[in-house]
Design a protein around this motif. Structure first.
Motif, PDB file in Angstrom:
ATOM      1  N   GLN A 250       9.802 -19.705   7.945  1.00 15.76           N
ATOM      2  CA  GLN A 250       9.724 -18.216   7.403  1.00 15.76           C
ATOM      3  C   GLN A 250       8.467 -18.212   6.514  1.00 15.76           C
ATOM      4  O   GLN A 250       7.481 -16.969   6.851  1.00 15.76           O
ATOM      5  CB  GLN A 250      10.888 -17.831   6.731  1.00 15.76           C
ATOM      6  N   ALA A 251       8.244 -18.861   5.617  1.00 16.71           N
ATOM      7  CA  ALA A 251       7.064 -18.847   4.735  1.00 16.71           C
ATOM      8  C   ALA A 251       5.708 -19.062   5.392  1.00 16.71           C
ATOM      9  O   ALA A 251       4.859 -18.366   5.262  1.00 16.71           O
ATOM     10  CB  ALA A 251       7.042 -19.949   3.663  1.00 16.71           C
ATOM     11  N   ILE A 252       5.525 -19.882   6.455  1.00 19.34           N
ATOM     12  CA  ILE A 252       4.261 -20.113   7.097  1.00 19.34           C
ATOM     13  C   ILE A 252       4.150 -19.082   7.969  1.00 19.34           C
ATOM     14  O   ILE A 252       3.089 -18.548   7.829  1.00 19.34           O
ATOM     15  CB  ILE A 252       4.480 -21.562   7.858  1.00 19.34           C
ATOM     16  N   ARG A 253       5.036 -18.653   8.721  1.00 20.06           N
ATOM     17  CA  ARG A 253       4.603 -17.486   9.520  1.00 20.06           C
ATOM     18  C   ARG A 253       4.204 -16.239   8.880  1.00 20.06           C
ATOM     19  O   ARG A 253       3.193 -15.408   8.978  1.00 20.06           O
ATOM     20  CB  ARG A 253       6.188 -17.177  10.491  1.00 20.06           C
ATOM     21  N   TRP A 256       0.571 -16.765   7.078  1.00 23.23           N
ATOM     22  CA  TRP A 256      -0.220 -16.877   8.254  1.00 23.23           C
ATOM     23  C   TRP A 256      -0.798 -15.389   8.627  1.00 23.23           C
ATOM     24  O   TRP A 256      -1.840 -15.242   8.905  1.00 23.23           O
ATOM     25  CB  TRP A 256       0.042 -17.881   9.302  1.00 23.23           C
ATOM     26  N   GLN A 257       0.114 -14.754   8.879  1.00 20.10           N
ATOM     27  CA  GLN A 257       0.041 -13.286   9.149  1.00 20.10           C
ATOM     28  C   GLN A 257      -0.433 -12.520   8.168  1.00 20.10           C
ATOM     29  O   GLN A 257      -1.565 -11.879   8.395  1.00 20.10           O
ATOM     30  CB  GLN A 257       1.393 -12.814   9.620  1.00 20.10           C
ATOM     31  N   GLU A 258      -0.023 -12.705   7.016  1.00 15.89           N
ATOM     32  CA  GLU A 258      -1.002 -12.185   5.793  1.00 15.89           C
ATOM     33  C   GLU A 258      -2.252 -12.557   5.835  1.00 15.89           C
ATOM     34  O   GLU A 258      -3.225 -11.695   5.351  1.00 15.89           O
ATOM     35  CB  GLU A 258      -0.066 -12.214   4.596  1.00 15.89           C
ATOM     36  N   LEU A 259      -2.770 -13.738   6.112  1.00 15.94           N
ATOM     37  CA  LEU A 259      -3.990 -13.938   6.126  1.00 15.94           C
ATOM     38  C   LEU A 259      -4.805 -13.660   7.434  1.00 15.94           C
ATOM     39  O   LEU A 259      -5.943 -14.235   7.491  1.00 15.94           O
ATOM     40  CB  LEU A 259      -4.262 -15.697   5.891  1.00 15.94           C
ATOM     41  N   GLY A 260      -4.227 -12.973   8.182  1.00  9.17           N
ATOM     42  CA  GLY A 260      -4.891 -12.502   9.385  1.00  9.17           C
ATOM     43  C   GLY A 260      -4.822 -13.295  10.643  1.00  9.17           C
ATOM     44  O   GLY A 260      -5.653 -13.113  11.501  1.00  9.17           O
ATOM     45  N   GLY A 261      -4.019 -14.323  10.595  1.00 14.67           N
ATOM     46  CA  GLY A 261      -4.041 -15.306  11.401  1.00 14.67           C
ATOM     47  C   GLY A 261      -2.889 -15.019  12.575  1.00 14.67           C
ATOM     48  O   GLY A 261      -1.902 -14.083  12.239  1.00 14.67           O
ATOM     49  N   GLN A 262      -3.010 -15.612  13.912  1.00 10.48           N
ATOM     50  CA  GLN A 262      -1.776 -15.423  14.900  1.00 10.48           C
ATOM     51  C   GLN A 262      -1.185 -16.623  15.093  1.00 10.48           C
ATOM     52  O   GLN A 262      -1.735 -17.648  15.099  1.00 10.48           O
ATOM     53  CB  GLN A 262      -2.582 -14.637  16.051  1.00 10.48           C
ATOM     54  N   LEU A 263      -0.046 -16.610  15.288  1.00 13.34           N
ATOM     55  CA  LEU A 263       0.856 -17.739  15.720  1.00 13.34           C
ATOM     56  C   LEU A 263       1.525 -17.588  16.987  1.00 13.34           C
ATOM     57  O   LEU A 263       2.465 -16.824  16.738  1.00 13.34           O
ATOM     58  CB  LEU A 263       1.611 -18.088  14.257  1.00 13.34           C
ATOM     59  N   ALA A 264       1.495 -18.418  17.838  1.00 17.09           N
ATOM     60  CA  ALA A 264       2.195 -18.509  18.990  1.00 17.09           C
ATOM     61  C   ALA A 264       2.815 -19.821  19.200  1.00 17.09           C
ATOM     62  O   ALA A 264       2.526 -20.838  18.454  1.00 17.09           O
ATOM     63  CB  ALA A 264       1.302 -18.206  20.221  1.00 17.09           C
ATOM     64  N   GLY A 265       4.019 -19.837  19.767  1.00 20.70           N
ATOM     65  CA  GLY A 265       4.760 -21.047  19.808  1.00 20.70           C
ATOM     66  C   GLY A 265       5.655 -21.128  18.623  1.00 20.70           C
ATOM     67  O   GLY A 265       5.640 -20.612  17.692  1.00 20.70           O
ATOM     68  N   GLU A 266       6.351 -22.380  18.512  1.00 22.46           N
ATOM     69  CA  GLU A 266       7.507 -22.582  17.702  1.00 22.46           C
ATOM     70  C   GLU A 266       6.727 -23.436  16.467  1.00 22.46           C
ATOM     71  O   GLU A 266       5.762 -24.002  16.342  1.00 22.46           O
ATOM     72  CB  GLU A 266       8.518 -23.429  18.268  1.00 22.46           C
TER      73      GLU A 266
END
Length: 461
Positions: A250-253, A256-266
């Protein structure tokens, strides 16, 4: 001290009688460093539960084996091709016994990754806790006592993100109790609707606490509170309630989103690939710095983390079936190298938070004697609580000859208390002292006896 002095000083013996302690409940050894052969001792070779005095042995061996400047570290590594900000493989968060990896440190690591050009993580994130064996000691472990969710009970892992804990903020009013997580990671909720506001001192809020229920599903994790909480009271309490993998995910997602990044996958657990490339590093302060806080407040999880690192750093770590067994070997190897008999030693987690750990006053006193002659001796002494002034001794030994003249690691369990460290007597001679009590209601009955012994030694001229 004169050779004819009785083993148990008279004022200590009288206090033992007043608290109905048998002579067999007490074991101690004390000697001046400049005259170790002239020692005052009682049952000094007897193996007894050390409680948190065990932390002093773990700290001594760590300072000598790892070094006062050793620093745990957390790494971010990239697997696969990186092109136009897109990482095709996994971003790996690898733990290395970093004692200070909190939420802010995690954010700093992820920010470094963004600044290194990573934007989209198509291969997801892998969390590598495999420096220790097993990687997750907490899974399926029996609780030490009836409060497994409180910080002192947390079992560390090699990543140890925020100590595996999340802060719960509770606010009581006349009509209800409000609760929220801090940080408020998405997917983690808490329900305090069943908690009852009552008339009670805020300092006694734990008297009405009940272990919460936790339900995890695809939508996230929901914690339901019960019990009582004082009206007009606010408390912030760290708790180990949410599975650390879910908490980290939860923290990483969110970060990472707050930093403007995108995360696909698990976000999964596993080892980093051998050819993974280093992207960012977070390092803890030197051991001597954070050990000081851990010892003064008797921090169980951090000492357990250090114990495991001793195992991971053992030259033959790979030969042992667990890191804890390697850590036990690390302590025994060191003791034998110093000529100290290790037969009285029984280890579990290196912190003393155990019903099975054992050592003798003679063994621990021998380690303290050796440590006093090491180059890092000042770092060890500064880590020990100062009588009547700070840490777990802040309120003890005040107004006695030992106040501000004794540096001692305390230990307290339900049936065991202890003190171990150094003191100055009335002639400014430095003494080593280790004293243990093993009996029912040990804190109530044994602690005054230990304090009387320390005060008596400090008054010697």
């Amino acid at each position: 001290m004169a050779p004819h002095t009785p083993p148990i000083p008279t004022p200590v013996r009288e206090l033992m009688q007043a608290h109905q302690l048998a002579e067999t409940d007490l074991a101690f050894v004390a000697f001046a460093l400049d005259a170790p052969g002239e020692r005052l001792a009682w049952q000094a070779e007897r193996a007894m539960p050390p409680a948190s005095t065990m932390k002093s042995l773990t700290g001594i061996v760590a300072l000598d084996r790892l070094g006062a400047n050793w620093r745990g570290r957390t790494e971010l590594l990239a697997e696969g091709r990186l092109q136009d900000g897109v990482l095709e493989g996994a971003l790996v968060l690898r733990g290395g016994a970093d004692a200070t990896l909190d939420w802010n440190a995690l954010h700093g690591l992820l920010r470094q990754a963004r600044e290194a050009g990573l934007r989209e993580l198509r291969g997801g994130v892998r969390i590598d806790r495999n420096r220790f064996k097993p990687a997750r000691e907490d899974v399926g472990a029996a609780p030490f006592d009836e409060a497994p969710e409180f910080p002192y009970n947390t079992r560390p892992d090699a990543l140890n993100l925020n100590g595996g804990e999340l802060t719960l903020r509770l606010t009581g009013s006349a009509s209800d109790v409000q609760a929220r997580w801090a940080p408020a990671w998405s997917g983690l909720t808490v329900d305090a609707g069943a908690m009852r506001p009552v008339e009670r001192r805020c300092t006694d809020w734990e008297d009405g606490w009940q272990t919460p229920s936790v339900r995890a599903d695809a939508a996230g994790v929901r914690v339901t509170l019960a019990g009582e909480f004082p009206r007009d009271c606010q408390v912030a309490q760290n708790l180990n309630l949410i599975d650390r993998q879910q908490l980290a995910a939860q923290a990483i997602r969110q970060q990472w989103q707050e930093l403007g990044g995108q995360l696909a996958g698990e976000i999964v657990e596993g080892r980093a690939a051998a050819d993974a490339r280093l992207v960012a590093v977070h390092q803890a302060p030197p051991l001597a710095e954070w050990l000081r806080g851990a010892m003064k407040r008797s921090d169980n999880p951090l000492t357990r983390l250090l114990f495991l690192e001793l195992g991971a750093s053992h030259p033959r770590a790979g030969e042992f079936t667990s890191t804890r067994l390697a850590a036990d070997a690390a302590l025994r190897d060191w003791l034998r190298e110093q000529g100290i008999d290790d037969k009285a030693l029984v280890t579990d987690n290196g912190s003393g938070l155990s019903r099975s750990e054992r050592l003798s006053p003679a063994l621990l006193a021998g380690a303290l004697q050796v440590a006093a002659g090491k180059p890092w001796a000042p770092e060890l002494e500064s880590a020990l609580p100062l009588a009547g002034r700070d840490g777990t001794l802040a309120r003890r030994l005040k107004g006695t000859p030992a106040e501000a003249r004794a540096r001692l690691k305390t230990g307290t369990l339900r049936d065991a208390v202890g003190l171990a460290g150094y003191l100055l007597d009335g002639r400014n001679r430095r003494w080593v002292v280790v004293a243990l009590v093993h009996t029912e209601r040990a804190a109530e009955r044994g602690r005054p006896v230990l304090d009387a012994l320390i005060a008596h030694l400090a008054a010697q001229r």
